[in-house]
Design a protein around this motif. Structure first.
Motif, PDB file in Angstrom:
ATOM      1  N   TYR A 293      18.387  32.690  -4.661  1.00 20.82           N
ATOM      2  CA  TYR A 293      17.647  33.489  -5.640  1.00 20.82           C
ATOM      3  C   TYR A 293      16.636  34.456  -5.001  1.00 20.82           C
ATOM      4  CZ  TYR A 293      19.606  30.177  -8.982  1.00 20.82           C
ATOM      5  OH  TYR A 293      20.474  29.421  -9.713  1.00 20.82           O
ATOM      6  N   ASN A 294      16.374  34.302  -3.734  1.00 22.98           N
ATOM      7  CA  ASN A 294      15.384  35.148  -3.066  1.00 22.98           C
ATOM      8  C   ASN A 294      16.078  36.329  -2.400  1.00 22.98           C
ATOM      9  OD1 ASN A 294      13.420  36.341  -1.522  1.00 22.98           O
ATOM     10  ND2 ASN A 294      12.683  34.446  -0.586  1.00 22.98           N
ATOM     11  N   LYS A 313      21.813  36.816  -9.290  1.00 21.69           N
ATOM     12  CA  LYS A 313      21.113  36.382 -10.501  1.00 21.69           C
ATOM     13  C   LYS A 313      19.864  37.206 -10.765  1.00 21.69           C
ATOM     14  CE  LYS A 313      18.520  33.800 -13.331  1.00 21.69           C
ATOM     15  NZ  LYS A 313      17.147  34.156 -13.731  1.00 21.69           N
ATOM     16  N   VAL A 314      18.962  37.271  -9.784  1.00 22.16           N
ATOM     17  CA  VAL A 314      17.679  37.938 -10.039  1.00 22.16           C
ATOM     18  C   VAL A 314      17.822  39.457 -10.045  1.00 22.16           C
ATOM     19  CG1 VAL A 314      16.368  36.023  -9.066  1.00 22.16           C
ATOM     20  CG2 VAL A 314      17.005  37.923  -7.597  1.00 22.16           C
ATOM     21  N   ASP A 318      19.738  39.353 -14.370  1.00 19.19           N
ATOM     22  CA  ASP A 318      18.478  39.495 -15.110  1.00 19.19           C
ATOM     23  C   ASP A 318      18.357  40.883 -15.739  1.00 19.19           C
ATOM     24  OD1 ASP A 318      17.745  36.926 -14.536  1.00 19.19           O
ATOM     25  OD2 ASP A 318      16.252  37.435 -13.012  1.00 19.19           O
TER      26      ASP A 318
END
Length: 566
Positions: A293-294, A313-314, A318
């Motif tokens: 996620y980073n 994802k992020v 999103d």
């Protein structure tokens, strides 16, 4: 050139095959029912294949901690104090060398039933992905299926020290584990004893984990001394590395084609570099997908860690969720690919998975049709894989309160439960969709149409060109609600337009001269835009499309895919 874009169908067997239409909150396995390996029949797989699926990710396969025993198979009751829900979390592994007994018709033959599922999947020309959970395991971990020459996790640890590279766990010497009152209040007559206490899976080095921690799990030691400035101790190779390599080989030898690696960023990239390299020496085509996620770690986990794909994802997920909900502008999609600095082809794109809220829930879109242009964009933006979560194509809402999971827009992974909309397609094992409403049949067909594009040459291995920079005149192109881009290769050139708005749009889509040169369209020349689904044909000169744009009408929540001919 071979067409090879992966399209993944995530499937949770416990839910997928459950035919019980009236489960009760906190219901037992017998009361609520549980899907089995054998419920995923050839017919089911043939229907999944019609979605252009190349890989099936079977979630919750490796044995995890569950409450109810199987005495006939020598499997004892689990302690509910350290198990989330009656069915348990699929990410609290109890035995890395076994499969979840809940998924077997005959518990004593459970591994053969899974092997048969692998074989059925391969016979239907799809590959098998399972979860690999490397960061943590269940507090009651014990392997009774491991090879005899391999010691169990923690079996040879020195629990008198907090950290040692020879230890598999991190210890809190001289401290007992104290579960919080909030955790214990649900099971006042039950006790759980752990001494010395071990660090908890979400990097909590405390003997008193709280209810929002991963209190049911224990953190594994990969050679990082977290309590001493995160110092690294990778030489000699830590014992946990070697154990995990053996586990990956064990499953690969059974025919597993890939691993979705849970919380990969909580495990050092040096381990991934070593273990993926070791596994691919023996199984060169095996896939490794990282849950990361980073964004600052993306490059390291691809280039150093050797992962094939990472979660997007992020970034894109999103952003698309925000666009669908009217909280973000479609222009922000451009920032997603720009921020990746050329790593687009490594990103796994999705709109649903077991962690995220269902599109049809009130937390997301309510009406699943609203997400269709986003799904098209997600699947076609670049060469990386696309993913669909079982039930997404039928409009599952995840709003049932099932027990440990509340009404939160997610299909539970902790309880014995069902997928009510999916059951209409399953139709008691016929998998013919006869019970689906007309709206659901339309939704399912829309997903089939969207995913068929993924195997077109321009999408599977072509290049991407963003048109948003050229279409900035809001009177001609509503860039808050519409996104346009090109996908192109030598054999095929596509213009794709997605409308995220509840209103139709009349647009003038410009394709700049730079783009025409890049995709090798000669000028001046007449261009023919053939819309693949609606069969509409538009004609405009190459000079006209660059200077004035192509005039397009697009309906609410619609996507258009034009093949450019000349």
């Amino acid at each position: 050139m071979n067409i090879h874009k992966p399209v993944i169908y995530q499937l949770f067997p416990r839910l997928f095959g459950n035919k019980n239409t009236a489960p009760v909150i906190n219901g037992s396995r017998n009361k609520n029912g549980c899907g089995k390996f054998n419920d995923i029949t050839n017919k089911a797989l043939q229907e999944i294949k019609k979605l252009s699926i190349t890989h099936v990710w079977y979630t919750g396969i490796i044995e995890h901690a569950i409450v109810e025993a199987y005495p006939e198979a020598g499997i004892p009751h689990g302690n509910p104090l350290v198990i989330k829900g009656k069915a348990g979390s699929p990410y609290a592994i109890k035995d890395y060398y076994d499969v979840n007994p809940d998924l077997a018709e005959n518990v004593n033959h459970r591994m053969q039933e899974f092997q048969d599922l692998i074989d059925r999947t391969h016979q239907n020309t799809m590959k098998v992905i399972i979860d690999f959970v490397p960061n943590h395991l269940a507090r009651e971990y014990h392997s009774d299926a491991k090879p005899k020459d391999i010691s169990d996790f923690g079996e040879e640890d020195d629990s008198s020290v907090g950290f040692s590279t020879r230890n598999n766990f991190y210890y809190l010497p001289h401290e007992h584990l104290h579960l919080s009152d909030e955790i214990r209040s649900h099971f006042s007559q039950i006790v759980y004893y752990e001494y010395p206490a071990k660090a908890t899976g979400n990097d909590q080095f405390t003997s008193s984990p709280q209810i929002n921690d991963w209190y049911e799990t224990v953190k594994l030691n990969y050679g990082i001394d977290y309590q001493n400035n995160h110092s690294l101790h990778f030489d000699p190779i830590p014992n946990t590395w070697i154990k995990m390599k053996d586990i990956l080989i064990y499953w690969a030898e059974k025919g597993v084609d890939g691993f979705r690696c849970d919380m990969a960023e909580m495990v050092p990239v040096e381990f991934w570099h070593w273990v993926i390299g070791e596994i691919k020496l023996v199984f060169p085509d095996i896939l490794f997908i990282a849950e990361v996620y980073n964004p600052y770690l993306y490059e390291a986990y691809i280039k150093t860690g050797k992962f094939d794909y990472l979660y997007d994802k992020v970034g894109l997920y999103d952003t698309l969720k925000g666009v669908i909900k009217g909280q973000k502008s479609a222009r922000e999609i451009t920032q997603c690919w720009q921020s990746l600095n050329g790593l687009d082809e490594y990103m796994l794109r999705f709109l649903e998975n077991h962690d995220e809220q269902r599109i049809a829930s009130p937390f997301f879109a309510v009406n699943p049709v609203k997400a269709l242009p986003a799904m098209l964009l997600s699947a076609c933006l670049h060469r990386g894989p696309a993913m669909l979560y079982s039930g997404q194509e039928m409009g599952e809402s995840g709003m049932e309160e099932s027990g440990y999971s509340g009404s939160d827009g997610r299909s539970t992974i902790f309880d014995y439960w069902n997928l009510p909309e999916h059951q209409k397609w399953m139709n008691n094992g016929k998998f013919d969709g006869e019970l689906l409403s007309d709206e659901q049949k339309h939704l399912q067909n829309s997903y089939r149409n969207i995913l068929k594009y993924t195997q077109m040459p321009a999408i599977a291995y072509g290049e991407f060109y963003d048109l948003m920079w050229q279409n900035t005149d809001f009177k001609l192109f509503n860039s808050d609600k519409v996104y346009a881009f090109l996908r192109h290769c030598k054999e095929q050139k596509l213009l794709i337009v997605c409308n995220f708005d509840s209103n139709p749009q009349d647009l003038h889509v410009k394709i700049p001269k730079h783009a025409l040169e890049l995709i090798e369209i000669p000028r001046p020349i007449e261009l023919i835009f053939d819309e693949i689904d609606t069969k509409q044909t538009l004609k405009v000169s190459s000079e006209g499309v660059a200077d004035h744009g192509i005039s397009i009408h697009i309906n609410a929540y619609q996507y258009l895919v034009f093949e450019i001919n000349y």
